[in-house]
Design a protein around this motif. Structure first.
Motif, mmCIF file in Angstrom:
data_model
loop_
_atom_site.group_PDB
_atom_site.id
_atom_site.type_symbol
_atom_site.label_atom_id
_atom_site.label_comp_id
_atom_site.label_asym_id
_atom_site.label_seq_id
_atom_site.Cartn_x
_atom_site.Cartn_y
_atom_site.Cartn_z
ATOM 1 N N GLU A 4 0.737 -1.171 -0.078
ATOM 2 C CA GLU A 4 0.155 -0.042 0.009
ATOM 3 C C GLU A 4 0.884 1.172 0.032
ATOM 4 O O GLU A 4 0.482 2.362 -0.587
ATOM 5 C CB GLU A 4 -0.979 -0.102 1.185
ATOM 6 C CG GLU A 4 -2.314 -1.082 1.179
ATOM 7 C CD GLU A 4 -2.597 -1.675 2.361
ATOM 8 O OE1 GLU A 4 -3.396 -1.029 2.813
ATOM 9 O OE2 GLU A 4 -1.979 -2.542 2.684
ATOM 10 N N ILE A 5 2.139 1.205 0.583
ATOM 11 C CA ILE A 5 3.024 2.180 0.645
ATOM 12 C C ILE A 5 3.335 2.785 -1.144
ATOM 13 O O ILE A 5 3.288 3.859 -1.118
ATOM 14 C CB ILE A 5 3.857 1.897 1.487
ATOM 15 C CG1 ILE A 5 3.887 2.158 2.776
ATOM 16 C CG2 ILE A 5 5.116 3.229 1.139
ATOM 17 C CD1 ILE A 5 5.173 1.918 3.814
ATOM 18 N N THR A 6 3.489 1.556 -1.744
ATOM 19 C CA THR A 6 3.856 1.812 -3.180
ATOM 20 C C THR A 6 2.690 2.081 -3.869
ATOM 21 O O THR A 6 3.011 3.202 -4.517
ATOM 22 C CB THR A 6 4.221 0.292 -3.866
ATOM 23 O OG1 THR A 6 5.219 -0.415 -2.902
ATOM 24 C CG2 THR A 6 4.736 0.415 -5.117
ATOM 25 N N ARG A 7 1.721 1.763 -3.527
ATOM 26 C CA ARG A 7 0.519 2.412 -4.303
ATOM 27 C C ARG A 7 0.327 3.911 -4.118
ATOM 28 O O ARG A 7 0.038 4.811 -4.929
ATOM 29 C CB ARG A 7 -0.837 1.743 -3.754
ATOM 30 C CG ARG A 7 -2.231 2.141 -4.686
ATOM 31 C CD ARG A 7 -3.317 1.388 -4.000
ATOM 32 N NE ARG A 7 -3.399 0.131 -3.674
ATOM 33 C CZ ARG A 7 -3.984 -0.426 -2.993
ATOM 34 N NH1 ARG A 7 -5.068 0.020 -2.167
ATOM 35 N NH2 ARG A 7 -3.933 -1.761 -2.322
ATOM 36 N N GLU A 8 0.778 4.222 -2.762
ATOM 37 C CA GLU A 8 0.421 5.547 -2.610
ATOM 38 C C GLU A 8 1.526 6.701 -2.970
ATOM 39 O O GLU A 8 1.262 7.453 -3.668
ATOM 40 C CB GLU A 8 0.385 6.040 -0.946
ATOM 41 C CG GLU A 8 -1.088 5.338 -0.304
ATOM 42 C CD GLU A 8 -2.073 5.906 -0.646
ATOM 43 O OE1 GLU A 8 -2.291 7.171 -0.607
ATOM 44 O OE2 GLU A 8 -3.209 5.153 -0.956
ATOM 45 N N VAL A 9 2.628 6.298 -2.905
ATOM 46 C CA VAL A 9 3.988 6.930 -2.973
ATOM 47 C C VAL A 9 4.240 7.019 -4.556
ATOM 48 O O VAL A 9 4.992 7.833 -5.167
ATOM 49 C CB VAL A 9 5.126 6.639 -2.191
ATOM 50 C CG1 VAL A 9 4.758 6.987 -0.519
ATOM 51 C CG2 VAL A 9 5.893 5.472 -2.439
ATOM 52 N N GLY A 10 3.860 5.893 -5.209
ATOM 53 C CA GLY A 10 4.367 5.595 -6.745
ATOM 54 C C GLY A 10 5.442 4.578 -6.623
ATOM 55 O O GLY A 10 6.258 4.706 -5.900
ATOM 56 N N GLU A 11 5.355 3.776 -7.775
ATOM 57 C CA GLU A 11 6.444 2.852 -7.932
ATOM 58 C C GLU A 11 7.961 3.381 -8.028
ATOM 59 O O GLU A 11 8.787 2.813 -8.004
ATOM 60 C CB GLU A 11 6.149 2.035 -9.289
ATOM 61 C CG GLU A 11 5.022 0.946 -8.857
ATOM 62 C CD GLU A 11 5.117 -0.089 -10.190
ATOM 63 O OE1 GLU A 11 5.970 -0.399 -10.715
ATOM 64 O OE2 GLU A 11 3.808 -0.532 -10.257
ATOM 65 N N ASP A 12 7.990 4.643 -8.585
ATOM 66 C CA ASP A 12 9.070 5.366 -8.859
ATOM 67 C C ASP A 12 9.850 5.698 -7.331
ATOM 68 O O ASP A 12 11.108 6.097 -7.343
ATOM 69 C CB ASP A 12 9.184 6.629 -9.620
ATOM 70 C CG ASP A 12 8.462 6.336 -11.071
ATOM 71 O OD1 ASP A 12 8.608 5.210 -11.516
ATOM 72 O OD2 ASP A 12 8.081 7.206 -11.863
ATOM 73 N N ASN A 13 8.956 5.769 -6.497
ATOM 74 C CA ASN A 13 9.742 6.228 -5.065
ATOM 75 C C ASN A 13 9.859 5.242 -4.170
ATOM 76 O O ASN A 13 9.611 5.626 -2.668
ATOM 77 C CB ASN A 13 8.755 7.506 -4.731
ATOM 78 C CG ASN A 13 8.408 8.641 -5.688
ATOM 79 O OD1 ASN A 13 9.628 8.929 -6.206
ATOM 80 N ND2 ASN A 13 7.429 9.054 -5.875
ATOM 81 N N ILE A 14 10.045 4.004 -4.531
ATOM 82 C CA ILE A 14 10.194 2.880 -3.630
ATOM 83 C C ILE A 14 11.039 1.755 -4.343
ATOM 84 O O ILE A 14 11.010 1.714 -5.840
ATOM 85 C CB ILE A 14 8.744 2.380 -3.130
ATOM 86 C CG1 ILE A 14 9.067 1.310 -1.935
ATOM 87 C CG2 ILE A 14 8.117 1.736 -4.140
ATOM 88 C CD1 ILE A 14 7.951 0.932 -1.141
ATOM 89 N N PHE A 15 11.912 1.125 -3.925
ATOM 90 C CA PHE A 15 12.508 0.156 -4.383
ATOM 91 C C PHE A 15 12.139 -1.388 -3.764
ATOM 92 O O PHE A 15 12.316 -1.955 -2.805
ATOM 93 C CB PHE A 15 14.023 0.071 -4.085
ATOM 94 C CG PHE A 15 14.661 1.600 -4.489
ATOM 95 C CD1 PHE A 15 15.150 1.647 -5.713
ATOM 96 C CD2 PHE A 15 14.692 2.576 -3.744
ATOM 97 C CE1 PHE A 15 15.600 2.801 -6.482
ATOM 98 C CE2 PHE A 15 15.593 3.845 -4.282
ATOM 99 C CZ PHE A 15 15.664 3.954 -5.337
ATOM 100 N N LEU A 16 11.250 -1.969 -4.814
ATOM 101 C CA LEU A 16 10.736 -3.343 -4.471
ATOM 102 C C LEU A 16 11.607 -4.426 -5.270
ATOM 103 O O LEU A 16 12.434 -4.006 -6.313
ATOM 104 C CB LEU A 16 9.114 -3.260 -5.146
ATOM 105 C CG LEU A 16 8.228 -2.362 -4.329
ATOM 106 C CD1 LEU A 16 6.779 -2.410 -5.076
ATOM 107 C CD2 LEU A 16 8.036 -2.825 -2.817
ATOM 108 N N PHE A 17 11.598 -5.479 -4.675
ATOM 109 C CA PHE A 17 12.278 -6.697 -5.346
ATOM 110 C C PHE A 17 11.880 -8.002 -4.692
ATOM 111 O O PHE A 17 10.979 -7.938 -3.904
ATOM 112 C CB PHE A 17 13.861 -6.434 -4.983
ATOM 113 C CG PHE A 17 14.219 -7.094 -3.436
ATOM 114 C CD1 PHE A 17 13.866 -6.067 -2.522
ATOM 115 C CD2 PHE A 17 14.418 -8.225 -3.224
ATOM 116 C CE1 PHE A 17 14.200 -6.437 -0.939
ATOM 117 C CE2 PHE A 17 14.627 -8.530 -1.689
ATOM 118 C CZ PHE A 17 14.635 -7.864 -0.714
ATOM 119 N N GLY A 18 12.293 -8.891 -5.328
ATOM 120 C CA GLY A 18 11.806 -10.273 -4.529
ATOM 121 C C GLY A 18 10.598 -11.007 -5.359
ATOM 122 O O GLY A 18 9.669 -10.186 -5.931
ATOM 123 N N ASN A 19 10.533 -12.311 -4.780
ATOM 124 C CA ASN A 19 9.599 -12.960 -5.296
ATOM 125 C C ASN A 19 8.006 -12.572 -4.522
ATOM 126 O O ASN A 19 8.222 -12.029 -3.469
ATOM 127 C CB ASN A 19 9.616 -14.618 -4.862
ATOM 128 C CG ASN A 19 10.542 -15.078 -5.904
ATOM 129 O OD1 ASN A 19 10.326 -15.590 -7.136
ATOM 130 N ND2 ASN A 19 11.921 -15.293 -5.676
#
Ligand code: 26W
Length: 824
Positions: free
Chosen positions: A689-704
């Motif tokens: 949900e943090i990703t949804r709010e801040v936008g994918e450009d402003n978080i570093f997601l990884f993994g399965n």
């Protein structure tokens, strides 16, 4: 018109100083000339405490007088941290106190830090309860917290030769924030037996008799709201022998020693917080704690209800009780017992009241954390309660049987009693059956409980019984208090302090995300916060870190599912790469400080090995002259709430890297982003949900992803399992003795290589390393980095615990705020 906190005891600097001096001279019986910082802390706290008392009394009177529905939040943990700074800010007189203390020769920071943390919790669940109390008071909800007054909070952690050592936390030597209520006591019964008898009306009734009695004594802690006079109550129960100080019978018979022993045995119940986080151990004393606390709290709630002389049918209109995880589930049984055995209600009438009153929050899906108690243990300790549990189960299974007549296995699966050897009571099932709502703490988590551990219950009750309330944090402590300069800068741009009571006002920041001047001020504040942490690191570890380096922080309880091991293996990988680099290339690398912190449960051997590896790696890397400032590895001792207030504002990147599907929500992820740091994280818990709010450009997601975890685990066990080659390289170096005796770390490596890599460390390793490279690259462009941070903060409005409390109030509790009494 609402008043601000009432000004009775002091309203200005002179008044404050007068109160401090009065407390030093009379309450503490000292002269101003030998007033040290400890005494100044005591006097300042007492001055503010006195100020809160008026508001506290007024709030309680108003709540009693209006007699609206109240919320009772039952939690075995309240991780409150320090109270003075919070009280000063909520009352709105911190600047006054600062000036007054300066005039008396003290720096306010030195005074605030005298206070012991109230560390009555392990981690996320306990801190969430504390944030909720702050929000409930700030939003004027009539609400009480109920918990235990542990003499020892969570242990203090020392690191000795790289190993964790636990030291008891005796925090009560001086606590001005609690009020003993020696007149508010409840006798709590244990053991004994049940006799069936016929009452005057010819009805068969159960009488629970014999056994032993322990007395619960109330200690009240005021919870001041921010910018409102509402001051709620946190009631913590302390245990003592029921005979008063001594059993005088025994005393007079010359049996002095056994009288003292009885006393001590009773006091043991509230002596110590169990330090397990996400691990159920089934200890008898823990069950005693749970019943002691639940029975005292319910007695108190029922006593209050009965004063209103309303019919029992109105109980759920007056009372909402929230179960913070399954720890207070015996409350369901206790209320049913009170209603049928003591108040004489019919079973069905009573059960309707019970289920309308309770609701249950689940905080974990880890199977080893789900509470189960042996039937025999409950039978022994609480014989009547076991009978009631069997009856609850019988009626429940009859209902299930009606809806699913052909599904025998369903009955076995959902039974509150697990037919194992020994038989066990499944507390989560009991909590679901006894509640009208069940919630998870982030969207993914709430979906997962509906499709996995509680799947059958969705079939039985329908989907509407299950809901989601995504966790939040209080912006007062986690922004305004922890990061005063950032709070001030935001206030200057967002139309004043309104964002502190309505965090969605942060959206106004976005327009300044590209503003050069604003970015500069923003970056200066971050730098200053890193300098503050660097100083803390220097004084506590002796290691010098460069505040211009990228600060990469992972602080939370140490647990395999949270994967601190993935982080430290990544650090080793980085170190090996640096070592292999030609000088020219090395010079171009971005300096990084990897900071860890967190406690391991004392009996969690693997978690302790992880701490040891982090420290061993640190001592090699930090002393490697080839590396210098390019990489430092820090383990911060004794992570707690007050240290989090220094740590959270100082991150560039923080790590929230649990195996997908294992971290119910996480709340420190929110704290770090709110303070202008970005996240590296998995698609888990509230990260999504943090990703949804801040936008994918402003978080570093990884993994399965969580939906693939099961298949991967299956493949590890039944297919061929090859370990990531870079990770193998890391393992080889550890095994070669590069970071100390390799034997010590064998089990951590074997968990990945030989025992199925349950937490998918190898599966996610490559993606983790690549994403860390993306972090490095992004950080090189400071302007863009700061813009991302500003954007992220501006989109964090959703994660206020104020929003959570509104959601619980509307969709679960059906309670409304109560405007404070108008000022005289
Ligand atoms: C019985 C032993 C035991 C003790 C504590 C089992 C489980 C717990 C807690 C439920 C563990 C806990 O703190 N869970 C955390 O709750 C937070 C608040 O909802 C979430 O943000 C975290 O993801 C979750 O791990």
């Amino acid at each position: 018109a609402w008043r601000k906190h009432q000004v009775k005891n002091f309203e200005d600097q002179d008044g404050f100083e007068r109160e401090v001096v009065r407390h030093v001279e009379t309450t503490l019986a000292r002269s101003l000339f030998n007033c040290d910082e400890k005494a100044a802390y005591a006097a300042t706290s007492l001055a503010f405490r006195d100020r809160l008392i008026n508001d506290w009394n007024k709030t309680q009177q108003q709540q009693t007088y209006r007699d609206n529905k109240r919320v009772y939040y039952l939690s075995l943990e309240f991780l409150m941290g320090r109270a003075l700074d919070n009280a000063m800010l909520n009352v709105g007189l911190k600047d006054t106190a600062k000036a007054g203390l300066a005039d008396l020769g003290f720096r306010i920071e030195d005074i605030i830090t005298q206070e012991n943390d109230a560390a009555l919790g392990n981690g996320g669940l306990g801190r969430l309860a504390a944030c909720f109390l702050d929000s409930l008071a700030s939003l004027n909800y009539p609400a009480w917290g109920y918990g235990l007054r542990y003499r020892y909070g969570i242990f203090k952690q020392e690191i000795i030769d790289g190993y964790q050592v636990e030291v008891p936390d005796y925090w009560l030597d001086f606590n001005p924030w609690e009020f003993p209520r020696h007149d508010v006591t409840v006798n709590i019964q244990f053991f004994g037996n049940v006799r069936k008898t016929t009452n005057d009306a010819g009805k068969t009734v159960a009488v629970w008799e014999g056994g032993e009695i322990v007395q619960a004594v109330a200690y009240d802690v005021p919870i001041p709201g921010y910018d409102t006079p509402t001051t709620n109550n946190l009631r913590l129960w302390s245990s003592k022998a029921s005979g008063g100080e001594f059993d005088f019978q025994k005393f007079n018979n010359g049996d002095y020693e056994s009288s003292v022993a009885d006393q001590q045995r009773a006091e043991t119940i509230s002596a110590v917080l169990y330090p397990n986080d996400n691990l159920e151990r089934g200890k008898e004393l823990r069950l005693k704690q749970q019943y002691f606390w639940v029975a005292a709290s319910l007695h108190d709630i029922v006593r209050r209800f009965k004063k209103s002389k309303r019919p029992w049918s109105e109980f759920p209109d007056q009372v909402a009780i929230q179960l913070n995880d399954t720890h207070p589930t015996l409350a369901v049984v206790e209320l049913q017992r009170i209603l049928i055995d003591i108040e004489g209600l019919e079973w069905d009438v009573a059960w309707q009241i019970v289920t309308s009153t309770f609701s249950y929050t689940n905080h974990t899906v880890l199977p080893e954390a789900l509470e189960k108690w042996p039937v025999g243990l409950i039978q022994h300790l609480l014989p009547r309660h076991l009978q009631i549990i069997f009856d609850i189960n019988l009626y429940f299974l009859q209902l299930v049987e009606k809806s699913f007549p052909d599904d025998r296995d369903m009955l076995r699966r959902v039974s509150i009693i697990e037919e194992s050897q020994p038989k066990m009571v499944r507390m989560a099932y009991l909590a679901i059956v006894g509640s009208h709502k069940v919630n998870g703490v982030a969207e993914l988590h709430s979906d997962l409980i509906k499709t996995t551990i509680f799947k059958d219950f969705v079939q039985i009750y329908g989907p509407d019984k299950f809901t989601n309330v995504t966790n939040g944090i209080t912006p007062r402590r986690w922004l305004h208090q922890a990061n005063p300069r950032l709070s001030e800068l935001i206030a200057a741009k967002c139309g004043g302090k309104a964002f502190l009571t309505d965090l969605t006002n942060l959206a106004k920041l976005e327009q300044f995300a590209e503003d050069k001047e604003f970015r500069k001020e923003w970056a200066e504040i971050k730098y200053a916060n890193k300098v503050r942490l660097a100083k803390h690191i220097k004084t506590t570890t002796g290691v010098t870190v460069n505040p211009s380096a990228l600060f990469d922080i992972q602080v939370k309880r140490i647990h395999e599912y949270k994967r601190q091991q993935l982080n430290i293996f990544g650090v080793i990988h980085r170190y090996l790469a640096l070592k292999a680099m030609p000088l020219e290339e090395k010079k171009k690398q971005l300096p990084r400080v990897s900071i860890f912190g967190g406690k391991a449960a004392p009996g969690y051997w693997m978690a302790k090995q992880i701490i040891h590896l982090i420290n061993s790696v640190g001592s090699v890397i930090n002393n490697d002259a080839d590396i210098g400032d390019l990489l430092k590895v820090i383990f911060l001792e004794d992570y707690n709430v007050s240290k989090a207030e220094i740590i959270c504002p100082a991150s560039d990147i923080s790590e929230h890297i649990s195996t997908a599907g294992t971290e119910a929500s996480g709340t420190s992820n929110m704290k770090f982003v709110l303070n202008g740091g970005l996240i590296i994280g998995t698609c888990d818990g509230a990260n999504i949900e943090i990703t949804r709010e801040v936008g994918e450009d402003n978080i570093f997601l990884f993994g399965n992803l969580s939906e693939d975890v099961e298949d991967l685990r299956h493949a590890h066990t039944y297919g061929s399992h090859t370990i990531d080659s870079d990770l193998e390289q890391v393992f080889k170096e550890i095994e070669g003795g590069r970071f100390g005796t390799p034997h010590d770390f064998g089990a951590m490596i074997a968990a990945v290589r030989e025992h199925g890599d349950y937490y998918l460390v190898s599966d996610d390793f490559h993606s983790y390393i690549e994403t860390q490279h993306l972090v490095d690259e992004a950080y090189r462009n400071q302007d863009e980095w700061v813009t991302r941070c500003i954007k992220a903060v501006s989109r964090m409005g959703f994660f206020s615990s104020d929003r959570c409390m509104h959601e619980y109030a509307e969709s679960i509790w059906n309670v409304e705020p109560l405007a404070p009494a108008p000022s005289e």
